[in-house]
Design a protein around this motif. Structure first.
Motif, PDB file in Angstrom:
ATOM      1  N   ILE A 193       0.846  -1.060  -0.034  1.00 31.89           N
ATOM      2  CA  ILE A 193      -0.056  -0.005  -0.075  1.00 31.89           C
ATOM      3  C   ILE A 193       1.024   1.039  -0.082  1.00 31.89           C
ATOM      4  O   ILE A 193       0.571   2.023  -0.478  1.00 31.89           O
ATOM      5  N   PHE A 194       1.940   1.285   0.974  1.00 30.45           N
ATOM      6  CA  PHE A 194       2.762   2.316   0.907  1.00 30.45           C
ATOM      7  C   PHE A 194       3.401   2.613  -0.646  1.00 30.45           C
ATOM      8  O   PHE A 194       3.634   3.892  -0.968  1.00 30.45           O
ATOM      9  N   SER A 195       3.883   1.573  -1.082  1.00 28.95           N
ATOM     10  CA  SER A 195       4.677   1.525  -2.281  1.00 28.95           C
ATOM     11  C   SER A 195       3.531   2.361  -3.463  1.00 28.95           C
ATOM     12  O   SER A 195       3.834   3.063  -4.431  1.00 28.95           O
ATOM     13  N   ALA A 196       2.189   1.829  -3.416  1.00 33.66           N
ATOM     14  CA  ALA A 196       1.181   2.293  -4.101  1.00 33.66           C
ATOM     15  C   ALA A 196       1.004   3.832  -3.964  1.00 33.66           C
ATOM     16  O   ALA A 196       0.551   4.480  -5.240  1.00 33.66           O
ATOM     17  N   VAL A 197       1.221   4.352  -2.899  1.00 32.32           N
ATOM     18  CA  VAL A 197       0.957   5.766  -2.752  1.00 32.32           C
ATOM     19  C   VAL A 197       2.049   6.513  -3.253  1.00 32.32           C
ATOM     20  O   VAL A 197       1.994   7.391  -4.010  1.00 32.32           O
ATOM     21  N   ILE A 198       3.397   5.929  -3.134  1.00 28.98           N
ATOM     22  CA  ILE A 198       4.478   6.790  -3.479  1.00 28.98           C
ATOM     23  C   ILE A 198       4.429   6.917  -5.188  1.00 28.98           C
ATOM     24  O   ILE A 198       4.542   7.762  -6.115  1.00 28.98           O
ATOM     25  N   CYS A 222       3.061   9.230 -10.667  1.00 26.54           N
ATOM     26  CA  CYS A 222       2.395   9.052 -12.089  1.00 26.54           C
ATOM     27  C   CYS A 222       1.389  10.368 -11.952  1.00 26.54           C
ATOM     28  O   CYS A 222       1.163  10.926 -13.236  1.00 26.54           O
ATOM     29  N   GLY A 223       0.608  10.495 -10.880  1.00 28.68           N
ATOM     30  CA  GLY A 223      -0.084  11.645 -10.866  1.00 28.68           C
ATOM     31  C   GLY A 223       0.405  12.860 -11.511  1.00 28.68           C
ATOM     32  O   GLY A 223      -0.225  13.714 -12.413  1.00 28.68           O
ATOM     33  N   VAL A 259     -10.749   1.247 -12.487  1.00 28.22           N
ATOM     34  CA  VAL A 259     -10.040   0.231 -11.540  1.00 28.22           C
ATOM     35  C   VAL A 259     -10.201   0.869 -10.022  1.00 28.22           C
ATOM     36  O   VAL A 259     -10.698   0.081  -9.147  1.00 28.22           O
ATOM     37  N   GLY A 260     -10.166   2.125  -9.934  1.00 24.38           N
ATOM     38  CA  GLY A 260     -10.632   2.829  -8.493  1.00 24.38           C
ATOM     39  C   GLY A 260     -12.025   2.823  -8.303  1.00 24.38           C
ATOM     40  O   GLY A 260     -12.229   2.372  -7.223  1.00 24.38           O
ATOM     41  N   ASN A 261     -12.774   2.936  -9.166  1.00 21.10           N
ATOM     42  CA  ASN A 261     -14.420   2.536  -8.752  1.00 21.10           C
ATOM     43  C   ASN A 261     -14.656   1.531  -8.404  1.00 21.10           C
ATOM     44  O   ASN A 261     -15.644   1.084  -7.772  1.00 21.10           O
ATOM     45  N   THR A 262     -14.076   0.265  -9.283  1.00 24.67           N
ATOM     46  CA  THR A 262     -14.249  -1.101  -8.887  1.00 24.67           C
ATOM     47  C   THR A 262     -13.738  -1.151  -7.564  1.00 24.67           C
ATOM     48  O   THR A 262     -14.512  -2.039  -6.883  1.00 24.67           O
ATOM     49  N   LEU A 273      -5.692   7.461  -6.147  1.00 25.62           N
ATOM     50  CA  LEU A 273      -4.876   8.735  -5.838  1.00 25.62           C
ATOM     51  C   LEU A 273      -4.230   9.264  -6.876  1.00 25.62           C
ATOM     52  O   LEU A 273      -3.858  10.359  -7.389  1.00 25.62           O
ATOM     53  N   THR A 274      -3.810   8.532  -8.212  1.00 25.94           N
ATOM     54  CA  THR A 274      -3.171   8.865  -9.290  1.00 25.94           C
ATOM     55  C   THR A 274      -4.375   9.982 -10.106  1.00 25.94           C
ATOM     56  O   THR A 274      -3.820  10.922 -10.454  1.00 25.94           O
ATOM     57  N   LYS A 275      -5.461   9.448  -9.933  1.00 29.40           N
ATOM     58  CA  LYS A 275      -6.417  10.347 -10.707  1.00 29.40           C
ATOM     59  C   LYS A 275      -6.555  11.659  -9.746  1.00 29.40           C
ATOM     60  O   LYS A 275      -6.975  12.879 -10.028  1.00 29.40           O
ATOM     61  N   LEU A 276      -6.553  11.535  -8.258  1.00 25.28           N
ATOM     62  CA  LEU A 276      -6.863  12.617  -7.427  1.00 25.28           C
ATOM     63  C   LEU A 276      -5.793  13.704  -7.669  1.00 25.28           C
ATOM     64  O   LEU A 276      -5.908  14.763  -7.783  1.00 25.28           O
TER      65      LEU A 276
END
Length: 411
Positions: free
Chosen positions: A9-14, A19-20, A43-46, A208-211
């Motif tokens: 999860i932490f890696s996904a946040v970074i 990417c964003g 993906v996020g909505n799913t 988070l990428t979309k945000l």
């Protein structure tokens, strides 16, 4: 080598931040930008839909089982009272903190309201008086439970689950079969939560990428002072005030708490929904923070619908910001009204993204502020909502630890 869920999860946040920002540099007209945002939305909505899929049955079973098992608790009434007092106390602190900081920094006083003429013209505020809000709020508490489940009316589901749990206490052994079935259903749902959490890093990355990629930099710079002060104050409440309360009462280290709660807090930031995060919050409270499952089922599930420290703080600060922006000075009595109304509005706000903006209209109208001015905050609300949702969820978990300590359940 298999990394733990926390590391994933932490890696996904970074990765999402990188990417964003990269997508934002490409611009909204770039083909890569459009395709990436489209994929992130799916993906996020799913991921959010997966959490929402089990939300209603989880709320229903966890509160029912939690309340029913309180009969084995030597201080059953104290659990109820302590929970409600804690929620009221922390919400009051949040509102007072929001107003105090807004007064200190004079938020909105140095901004020209004419910069937002386009936003104001597009927005059509729906009038919502305090009596109308109260009528709608109390009417929404007691409705057909099946209809509430179908339409996702979480507060009504919570009320019915509370009644059912109390009825199971009264019936005692006569209703043991129903209680056993509800416990088994809760166990099945928690297993499904564990399955969903396996794809959490992917869902959080997409959200988070979309945000990050869709933020309006020009508008953020215009409202930079308001954004920084509100986020800073909200984080102060979440990083200093709540952990201090936790340590003072339970002697639990804030580091231990944040380590155990980080899955839930990151999910809350990504989804901006305390309700959607509830399955993860319960998992963290029971598994990582060692909260008794009956205490967690009652306190955390109830808190996800009525305990909104971050929302209350934001609405109080935003009301004073709009007052300064429009040149309207609020006296002490009017600010007190804002405090009370913001707390009530936070209780009535559904745990969904940007829900605070729905009840914000009532807070503004309670002291005669123009509801249309809320349009100024709409473009930046998604970012602020992510932060305040984290504090909302944090307050629920800390509440469960405090209630467990003060009521000393029979473990």
């Amino acid at each position: 080598m298999r990394f733990s869920l926390n590391v994933q999860i932490f890696s996904a946040v970074i990765a999402s931040l990188i990417c964003g920002l990269a997508l934002q540099q490409l611009g909204i007209d770039a083909a890569v930008y459009k395709k990436a945002i489209f994929v992130c939305e799916i993906v996020g909505n799913t991921f959010v839909d997966l959490l929402k899929m089990i939300l209603i049955p989880l709320v229903f079973t966890s509160i029912t089982v939690g309340v029913a098992h309180l009969r084995h608790h030597s201080n059953m009434q104290q659990v109820w009272k302590t929970t409600l007092v804690f929620f009221l106390f922390t919400s009051s602190l949040a509102v007072v903190l929001g107003l105090s900081v807004s007064n200190l920094f004079h938020l909105g006083a140095d901004i020209d309201i004419h910069l937002f003429d386009n936003e104001l013209q597009k927005f059509n505020a729906q009038s919502l008086t305090v009596p109308q809000f109260a009528t709608h709020f109390f009417h929404s508490l007691f409705i057909n439970p099946l209809a509430a489940m179908v339409h996702g009316d979480i507060l009504a589901v919570v009320i019915f689950a509370l009644f059912l749990g109390i009825a199971l206490i009264v019936m005692a052994e006569k209703a043991q079969t129903i209680l056993n079935m509800t416990e088994e259903l809760l166990a099945i749902i928690m297993l499904m939560v564990n399955w969903i959490m396996k794809v959490a890093p992917i869902g959080i990355f997409a959200l988070l990428t979309k945000l990050v990629a869709t933020q309006n930099i020009a508008l953020l710079s215009t409202l930079a002072k308001f954004i920084v002060v509100v986020i800073g104050t909200t984080l102060f409440h979440g990083v200093v005030v709540l952990p201090l309360i936790l340590y003072a009462i339970t002697r639990i280290s804030p580091l231990f708490f944040f380590k155990g709660a980080r899955e839930s807090l990151i999910t809350a930031f990504a989804t901006s929904s305390s309700s959607a995060t509830l399955p993860v919050t319960l998992r963290c409270a029971e598994t990582h923070l060692n909260v008794d499952k009956n205490i967690a089922g009652f306190v955390v599930s109830l808190g996800a619908t009525v305990n909104m420290d971050g929302t209350a703080l934001y609405e109080a600060a935003a009301a004073l910001f709009i007052a300064n922006l429009t040149g309207i000075e609020l006296n002490l009595l009017q600010q007190t009204i804002v405090c009370i109304t913001a707390m009530l509005a936070a209780i009535g706000a559904p745990g969904i993204p940007s829900a605070g903006m729905v009840t914000m209209v009532m807070v503004l109208q309670s002291v005669g502020l123009p509801a249309e001015a809320i349009a100024i905050l709409l473009p930046i609300d998604r970012l602020l909502d992510a932060v305040r949702t984290v504090v909302n969820v944090e307050g629920d978990m800390i509440g469960s630890l405090v209630v467990q300590k003060l009521t000393k359940p029979d473990r």
